[in-house]
Motif scaffolding. Structure first.
Motif, PDB file in Angstrom:
ATOM      1  N   HIS A 573       2.121  -3.530  45.287  1.00  0.00           N
ATOM      2  CA  HIS A 573       2.383  -4.614  44.266  1.00  0.00           C
ATOM      3  C   HIS A 573       3.530  -4.469  43.787  1.00  0.00           C
ATOM      4  CE1 HIS A 573      -1.879  -5.828  45.165  1.00  0.00           C
ATOM      5  NE2 HIS A 573      -2.336  -4.546  44.924  1.00  0.00           N
ATOM      6  N   ASP A 574       3.596  -5.477  42.872  1.00  0.00           N
ATOM      7  CA  ASP A 574       4.915  -5.299  41.767  1.00  0.00           C
ATOM      8  C   ASP A 574       4.500  -4.155  40.676  1.00  0.00           C
ATOM      9  OD1 ASP A 574       6.017  -6.441  39.008  1.00  0.00           O
ATOM     10  OD2 ASP A 574       7.252  -6.766  40.767  1.00  0.00           O
ATOM     11  N   ILE A 575       5.601  -3.665  40.153  1.00  0.00           N
ATOM     12  CA  ILE A 575       5.383  -2.441  39.302  1.00  0.00           C
ATOM     13  C   ILE A 575       4.635  -2.701  38.053  1.00  0.00           C
ATOM     14  CG2 ILE A 575       7.430  -2.842  37.872  1.00  0.00           C
ATOM     15  CD1 ILE A 575       7.809   0.367  38.522  1.00  0.00           C
ATOM     16  N   THR A 576       4.532  -4.147  37.527  1.00  0.00           N
ATOM     17  CA  THR A 576       3.811  -4.545  36.652  1.00  0.00           C
ATOM     18  C   THR A 576       2.462  -4.559  36.803  1.00  0.00           C
ATOM     19  OG1 THR A 576       4.106  -6.892  37.181  1.00  0.00           O
ATOM     20  CG2 THR A 576       5.690  -5.599  35.664  1.00  0.00           C
ATOM     21  N   PHE A 577       1.788  -4.421  38.210  1.00  0.00           N
ATOM     22  CA  PHE A 577       0.604  -4.614  38.673  1.00  0.00           C
ATOM     23  C   PHE A 577      -0.318  -3.297  38.113  1.00  0.00           C
ATOM     24  CE2 PHE A 577      -3.258  -4.629  41.385  1.00  0.00           C
ATOM     25  CZ  PHE A 577      -3.314  -5.975  41.531  1.00  0.00           C
ATOM     26  N   PRO A 578      -1.341  -3.623  37.587  1.00  0.00           N
ATOM     27  CA  PRO A 578      -2.233  -2.489  37.284  1.00  0.00           C
ATOM     28  C   PRO A 578      -2.487  -1.424  38.348  1.00  0.00           C
ATOM     29  CG  PRO A 578      -3.093  -4.358  36.092  1.00  0.00           C
ATOM     30  CD  PRO A 578      -2.091  -4.777  36.970  1.00  0.00           C
ATOM     31  N   SER A 602       2.495  -0.110  32.070  1.00  0.00           N
ATOM     32  CA  SER A 602       1.275  -0.459  31.402  1.00  0.00           C
ATOM     33  C   SER A 602       1.641  -1.155  29.822  1.00  0.00           C
ATOM     34  CB  SER A 602       0.503   0.737  30.797  1.00  0.00           C
ATOM     35  OG  SER A 602      -0.562   0.506  30.271  1.00  0.00           O
ATOM     36  N   GLU A 603       1.121  -2.545  29.828  1.00  0.00           N
ATOM     37  CA  GLU A 603       1.569  -3.306  28.775  1.00  0.00           C
ATOM     38  C   GLU A 603       0.960  -2.687  27.430  1.00  0.00           C
ATOM     39  OE1 GLU A 603       0.776  -7.526  29.185  1.00  0.00           O
ATOM     40  OE2 GLU A 603       1.940  -7.678  30.669  1.00  0.00           O
ATOM     41  N   ARG A 604      -0.481  -2.087  27.791  1.00  0.00           N
ATOM     42  CA  ARG A 604      -1.006  -1.536  26.707  1.00  0.00           C
ATOM     43  C   ARG A 604      -0.487  -0.543  26.147  1.00  0.00           C
ATOM     44  NH1 ARG A 604      -6.306  -1.175  24.919  1.00  0.00           N
ATOM     45  NH2 ARG A 604      -6.979   0.694  23.675  1.00  0.00           N
ATOM     46  N   LEU A 605       0.351   0.511  26.826  1.00  0.00           N
ATOM     47  CA  LEU A 605       0.966   1.634  26.360  1.00  0.00           C
ATOM     48  C   LEU A 605       2.362   1.341  26.241  1.00  0.00           C
ATOM     49  CD1 LEU A 605      -1.270   4.317  28.032  1.00  0.00           C
ATOM     50  CD2 LEU A 605      -1.517   3.489  25.961  1.00  0.00           C
ATOM     51  N   ASN A 606       2.626   0.426  26.888  1.00  0.00           N
ATOM     52  CA  ASN A 606       4.255  -0.255  26.743  1.00  0.00           C
ATOM     53  C   ASN A 606       5.165   0.960  27.388  1.00  0.00           C
ATOM     54  OD1 ASN A 606       6.399  -1.834  26.118  1.00  0.00           O
ATOM     55  ND2 ASN A 606       6.827  -0.720  24.202  1.00  0.00           N
ATOM     56  N   GLY A 607       4.772   1.487  28.324  1.00  0.00           N
ATOM     57  CA  GLY A 607       5.362   2.424  29.103  1.00  0.00           C
ATOM     58  C   GLY A 607       5.029   2.566  30.682  1.00  0.00           C
ATOM     59  N   ILE A 608       5.868   3.660  31.423  1.00  0.00           N
ATOM     60  CA  ILE A 608       5.532   3.632  32.859  1.00  0.00           C
ATOM     61  C   ILE A 608       4.472   4.855  32.930  1.00  0.00           C
ATOM     62  CG2 ILE A 608       6.377   4.607  34.834  1.00  0.00           C
ATOM     63  CD1 ILE A 608       7.382   1.892  34.434  1.00  0.00           C
ATOM     64  N   SER A 625       4.506  13.748  42.738  1.00  0.00           N
ATOM     65  CA  SER A 625       4.658  12.886  41.425  1.00  0.00           C
ATOM     66  C   SER A 625       5.881  12.162  41.546  1.00  0.00           C
ATOM     67  CB  SER A 625       4.868  13.950  40.310  1.00  0.00           C
ATOM     68  OG  SER A 625       4.905  13.239  38.941  1.00  0.00           O
ATOM     69  N   PRO A 626       5.614  10.577  41.576  1.00  0.00           N
ATOM     70  CA  PRO A 626       6.609   9.912  41.408  1.00  0.00           C
ATOM     71  C   PRO A 626       7.176   9.822  39.927  1.00  0.00           C
ATOM     72  CG  PRO A 626       4.469   8.671  41.251  1.00  0.00           C
ATOM     73  CD  PRO A 626       4.147   9.908  41.717  1.00  0.00           C
ATOM     74  N   GLU A 627       8.622   9.516  39.992  1.00  0.00           N
ATOM     75  CA  GLU A 627       9.322   9.790  38.592  1.00  0.00           C
ATOM     76  C   GLU A 627       9.514   8.045  38.315  1.00  0.00           C
ATOM     77  OE1 GLU A 627      12.417  12.644  38.365  1.00  0.00           O
ATOM     78  OE2 GLU A 627      10.847  14.281  38.954  1.00  0.00           O
ATOM     79  N   GLN A 628      10.479   7.460  39.258  1.00  0.00           N
ATOM     80  CA  GLN A 628      10.821   6.238  38.966  1.00  0.00           C
ATOM     81  C   GLN A 628      11.067   5.457  40.240  1.00  0.00           C
ATOM     82  OE1 GLN A 628      14.579   5.563  37.076  1.00  0.00           O
ATOM     83  NE2 GLN A 628      15.218   7.914  37.225  1.00  0.00           N
ATOM     84  N   ILE A 629      11.340   3.955  40.227  1.00  0.00           N
ATOM     85  CA  ILE A 629      11.735   3.302  41.254  1.00  0.00           C
ATOM     86  C   ILE A 629      13.254   2.826  40.592  1.00  0.00           C
ATOM     87  CG2 ILE A 629      11.635   1.292  42.313  1.00  0.00           C
ATOM     88  CD1 ILE A 629       9.530   2.967  43.311  1.00  0.00           C
ATOM     89  N   GLN A 630      13.983   2.962  41.406  1.00  0.00           N
ATOM     90  CA  GLN A 630      15.537   2.173  40.983  1.00  0.00           C
ATOM     91  C   GLN A 630      15.880   1.293  41.891  1.00  0.00           C
ATOM     92  OE1 GLN A 630      17.987   5.776  41.475  1.00  0.00           O
ATOM     93  NE2 GLN A 630      17.600   6.366  39.444  1.00  0.00           N
ATOM     94  N   ASP A 631      16.262  -0.116  41.293  1.00  0.00           N
ATOM     95  CA  ASP A 631      16.616  -1.132  42.110  1.00  0.00           C
ATOM     96  C   ASP A 631      17.895  -0.804  42.735  1.00  0.00           C
ATOM     97  OD1 ASP A 631      16.914  -3.551  43.008  1.00  0.00           O
ATOM     98  OD2 ASP A 631      16.850  -4.779  41.127  1.00  0.00           O
ATOM     99  N   MET A 632      18.016  -1.026  44.005  1.00  0.00           N
ATOM    100  CA  MET A 632      19.275  -1.025  44.727  1.00  0.00           C
ATOM    101  C   MET A 632      20.020  -2.389  44.893  1.00  0.00           C
ATOM    102  SD  MET A 632      19.247   2.217  45.793  1.00  0.00           S
ATOM    103  CE  MET A 632      20.003   2.207  47.435  1.00  0.00           C
ATOM    104  N   GLY A 633      19.393  -3.352  44.444  1.00  0.00           N
ATOM    105  CA  GLY A 633      20.164  -4.498  44.609  1.00  0.00           C
ATOM    106  C   GLY A 633      20.343  -5.024  46.007  1.00  0.00           C
ATOM    107  N   GLY A 634      19.718  -4.406  47.024  1.00  0.00           N
ATOM    108  CA  GLY A 634      19.910  -4.810  48.470  1.00  0.00           C
ATOM    109  C   GLY A 634      18.315  -5.720  48.895  1.00  0.00           C
ATOM    110  N   GLU A 635      18.574  -6.009  49.995  1.00  0.00           N
ATOM    111  CA  GLU A 635      17.449  -7.151  50.442  1.00  0.00           C
ATOM    112  C   GLU A 635      16.816  -6.433  51.743  1.00  0.00           C
ATOM    113  OE1 GLU A 635      19.378 -10.610  51.036  1.00  0.00           O
ATOM    114  OE2 GLU A 635      19.579 -11.184  49.011  1.00  0.00           O
ATOM    115  N   SER A 636      15.825  -6.459  51.780  1.00  0.00           N
ATOM    116  CA  SER A 636      14.929  -5.959  53.004  1.00  0.00           C
ATOM    117  C   SER A 636      15.179  -6.713  54.235  1.00  0.00           C
ATOM    118  CB  SER A 636      13.480  -5.491  52.787  1.00  0.00           C
ATOM    119  OG  SER A 636      13.051  -6.797  52.269  1.00  0.00           O
ATOM    120  N   GLY A 637      15.675  -8.126  53.902  1.00  0.00           N
ATOM    121  CA  GLY A 637      16.044  -8.787  55.134  1.00  0.00           C
ATOM    122  C   GLY A 637      16.735 -10.313  54.697  1.00  0.00           C
ATOM    123  N   LEU A 638      16.981 -11.165  55.622  1.00  0.00           N
ATOM    124  CA  LEU A 638      17.525 -12.256  55.034  1.00  0.00           C
ATOM    125  C   LEU A 638      16.634 -13.012  54.141  1.00  0.00           C
ATOM    126  CD1 LEU A 638      19.693 -14.371  55.165  1.00  0.00           C
ATOM    127  CD2 LEU A 638      18.988 -15.271  57.390  1.00  0.00           C
TER     128      LEU A 638
END
Length: 782
Positions: A573-578, A602-608, A625-638
């Motif tokens: 899901h999106d990273i904001t999804f619980p 987490s909105e409740r804890l205001n953190g990742i 252990s995942p540390e972070q997701i970095q936006d690459m600005g690319g697209e997975s397709g058209l």
């Protein structure tokens, strides 16, 4: 009647009945036996009120009554059953009620087993209950909101774990149980009657140690599998607040064994009994006063009850001093046997070491408060500080555990013992400090500790009947040193640590076999010590020799780590999804395995929030252990929004919309994307589709590609349906080169022999249970 009224009324009734019970037990203690029935009935009424108040709070949680502030703050309508259950102790108000309920139940231990101490002990115990009732009247879990929200704020996501359902109740049983030995000790002092206090205290001191051990161990395991930082113990001040009473209670158990055997250390045991209880209260103050809010992730905020917490602590400290000091002479004592070869001395040494260690940890844990008295910038001790003193302590613990199983209560003095001691100490020091001077992996601490260990061990060789018994341990000591040399472990203190811990394991293992199968009830101490030795090995090996690889994985790529090929395929899901899951897989020995660590905001804890995936093996864990997701600005397709036109290599693509329908291959929904493709004035409509089909193997995605271009040279499939943007992502191999939209920073940690930590702690719990059963059996038989 408002929703809070029943709960507050029950708290008030509990308050009143507890006072009545305390007053009636006091009158009985003063000699008026006619109040016995009233005292018991009042305590029954107090217990019923407390249980009903707790049951009502559970009801409010399960009925989602968000008009109650505590229910709103710690739950929501989506929580499953067990997390609604644990929401009860998600905040301060609920934990005080839980603590009080346990107190109410455990009071019957005193009522039905207190004998000559019962009445005074119940007076003391009622005062403890009164403290919690005062807190609950000032910090009610039944307080109302100013309005009725549609839903609750939810439970802290870190607490939504199965281990957190059972960890807090276990630790609070330990906290609550600590008041039982304390009440007996104070009653014995008031009555000046020390004839039977030991047998009353011993089993409950053991169960206190057991529950505190269980709480600490479960808390550590929860941190390891949930928090994602890869450890299980961080010497966090709040963690220490329950660790210190545990070790102090272990010191008390050793002191009680000595008193039971010889009558020595009675005064010390009185003080230790009070010390354990006061440490529980002090830990409560540290955790819940907000004084550690800047130094601990576990700390509660200040809810305005600090004056009660401090008052409670000071009151019982003064009570201990007022009752103990005037009776120092009348308590009486018998001399302690300081013979080095007598088991009583080794027990005393263990008790002393446990007490000193507890005090040292207490000092560093309290550093934020102490430094705040003299500075505007209070500070806390770092991890290196704790590890710096814990390592030598652990080695000395291991030495004592090595010899203790084989000692008895007979006195032995070798000929010319003082001369032998001096010569042994000089030779040991020469070796230890020689290694310090010439060895690159040595240190002054190693030289001192090595001298003590070698001197201590060699002195036991002057007792011939002991030599045969500790030979397996000594052989193990040498073998471990050789193994460390082969493994190129160059820190001498680590080598000494492993060698002494292994000695402790072998000694206690040999001793345990001598008790089996018929005398298992007296091997509790040895089993606990065996577990302690294993835990020591696991703790150092899994922390000092941990290795780590960090992967940067663009979506769709894979990279090697520890012999695995690890792939990242995006997020569920999106990273904001619980509790959003990452879609990872790894290949090992030709087999592919899907794994799903969590990374979400987490909105409740205001953190990742990060929750790791742990691949468990017999000899090691791999900790993803995942540390972070970095936006690459690319697209997975058209990617085309509805009505949007984009040009690629001379082709104009226009997305006109979706068509939804059934799938002609079977059950399931199909989605078709209508796309216009134009070039050089010619326009063609293509209709790639995707559908969900079901068969015997389950649901699967079926692509129906479309083609365009000269002789249908390009295939078009749907990458992703982006419903919230009314858009579609198309894959067009050979025409549109996709770029990864994001990348994952993933830490993979290899933790060798960490299973020894869990095996050791499990044996510690089993051993303590056996100790409790033995002491409980002795209490019943007397």
């Amino acid at each position: 009647m408002s929703d809070n009224a029943p709960g507050d009324l029950l708290i008030f009734l509990g308050f009143a009945f507890n006072i009545l019970a305390g007053v009636f037990f006091f009158l009985m203690a003063r000699g008026n036996k006619s109040y016995e029935s009233l005292a018991k009935k009042s305590y029954h009424a107090f217990t019923i009120s407390t249980v009903l108040a707790s049951a009502y709070l559970f009801y409010l949680f399960f009925s989602h009554n968000f008009a109650i502030k505590y229910v709103h703050d710690y739950s929501d309508s989506t929580l499953p059953f067990f997390y609604l259950l644990s929401a009860f102790w998600g905040g301060q108000e609920g934990t005080y009620l839980l603590w009080l309920m346990f107190n109410a139940f455990f009071g019957y231990i005193i009522i039905y087993n207190g004998e000559q101490y019962r009445n005074w002990a119940m007076v003391i115990y009622s005062s403890v209950n009164l403290f919690f009732l005062v807190l609950l009247t000032n910090l009610s879990p039944f307080a109302m909101m100013d309005f009725i929200p549609a839903d609750g704020a939810g439970l802290n996501p870190l607490l939504q774990d199965a281990w957190m359902v059972i960890h807090p109740p276990i630790i609070f049983v330990g906290y609550s149980m600590a008041a039982i030995p304390f009440a007996f000790a104070m009653a014995a002092l008031i009555k000046n009657d020390y004839s039977g206090w030991l047998k009353k205290v011993f089993p409950w001191a053991a169960i206190t140690a057991l529950m505190l051990a269980g709480g600490n161990i479960l808390g550590g395991y929860w941190a390891y599998k949930t928090l994602g930082w890869g450890g299980y113990w961080a010497w966090d001040p709040v963690e220490n607040s329950s660790f210190i009473p545990w070790f102090a209670s272990l010191a008390l158990l050793h002191g009680l064994v000595i008193e039971k055997r010889s009558g020595a250390l009675r005064k010390t045991n009185f003080l230790l009994t009070s010390f354990v209880f006061l440490l529980v209260i002090y830990g409560t103050f540290l955790t819940r006063s907000g004084v550690l809010a800047d130094f601990s992730v576990h700390s509660f905020v200040d809810l305005g009850i600090n004056k009660y917490l401090v008052g409670f602590l000071v009151f019982y400290l003064l009570m201990t001093l007022v009752l103990f000091v005037p009776r120092i002479k009348s308590i009486g004592h018998k001399p302690l046997n300081y013979n080095y070869y007598n088991k009583e001395f080794i027990l005393f040494a263990g008790m002393t070491l446990l007490t000193i260690f507890s005090i040292v940890v207490l000092f560093w844990t309290s550093l934020p408060i102490l430094s705040g008295l003299f500075s505007n910038e209070p500070r806390a001790a770092d991890l290196a500080t704790y590890n710096g003193f814990a390592l030598p302590f652990a080695i000395m613990f291991a030495l004592l555990l090595t010899v203790s199983p084989f000692l008895n209560y007979n006195n032995f003095v070798p000929n010319n013992w003082s001369k032998k001691l001096v010569i042994t100490a000089i030779i040991s020091a020469a070796i230890g400090f020689g290694l310090f001077y010439f060895g690159s992996g040595s240190s002054l601490v190693f030289a001192v500790v090595f001298t003590l260990v070698l001197t201590g061990l060699v002195m036991f060789f002057f007792k011939r009947d002991l030599i045969k018994l500790i030979v397996p341990a000594i052989v193990t000591f040498v073998i471990v040193i050789v193994i460390c040399e082969l493994l190129s472990i160059d820190k001498y203190l680590y080598v000494l640590f492993f060698a002494t811990a292994a000695m402790a394991v072998v000694s206690n293992l040999v001793s345990i076999f001598s008790f089996l199968p018929h005398r298992w009830k007296i091997m509790g101490g040895q089993l606990t010590h065996l577990g302690f030795g294993l835990m020591l090995i696991g703790v150092l090996a899994s922390s000092a020799f941990t290795s780590d690889e960090k992967l940067v994985l663009p979506r769709g790529d894979q990279a090697p780590a520890y012999g695995l090929e690890v792939s990242y395929e995006g997020m569920e899901h999106d990273i904001t999804f619980p509790k959003n899951k990452l879609l990872l897989s790894y290949e090992e020995d030709g087999e592919s395995y899907d794994i799903h660590p969590q990374l979400y905001f987490s909105e409740r804890l205001n953190g990742i929030m990060r929750k790791p995936y742990i691949q468990r093996n017999l000899l090691y864990d791999l900790y993803f252990s995942p540390e972070q997701i970095q936006d690459m600005g690319g697209e997975s397709g058209l990617i085309l929004a509805k009505g949007e036109t984009r040009s690629v290599e001379g082709y104009d693509f226009t997305f006109t919309g979706f068509e939804m329908g059934g799938h002609d291959m079977g059950e399931g929904m199909s989605v078709t994307a209508n796309v216009l493709v134009a070039k050089d004035g010619d326009t063609t409509e293509i209709r790639p589709a995707v559908s969900i089909a079901s068969d015997e193997s389950g649901k699967r995605t079926v692509d129906t590609p479309a083609t365009f271009g000269e002789n249908g040279q390009f295939n078009v499939t749907i990458n992703q349906i982006i419903a919230d943007r009314h858009a579609v992502s198309l894959s067009i191999p050979g025409l549109f080169k996709s770029q990864a939209p994001d990348r994952l920073i993933l830490s993979i940690t290899k933790k060798p022999v960490i299973n020894l930590v869990w095996a050791g702690t499990t044996l510690i719990l089993l051993g303590t249970i056996i100790v409790f059963l033995r002491r409980r059996s002795e209490l019943n038989s007397q």
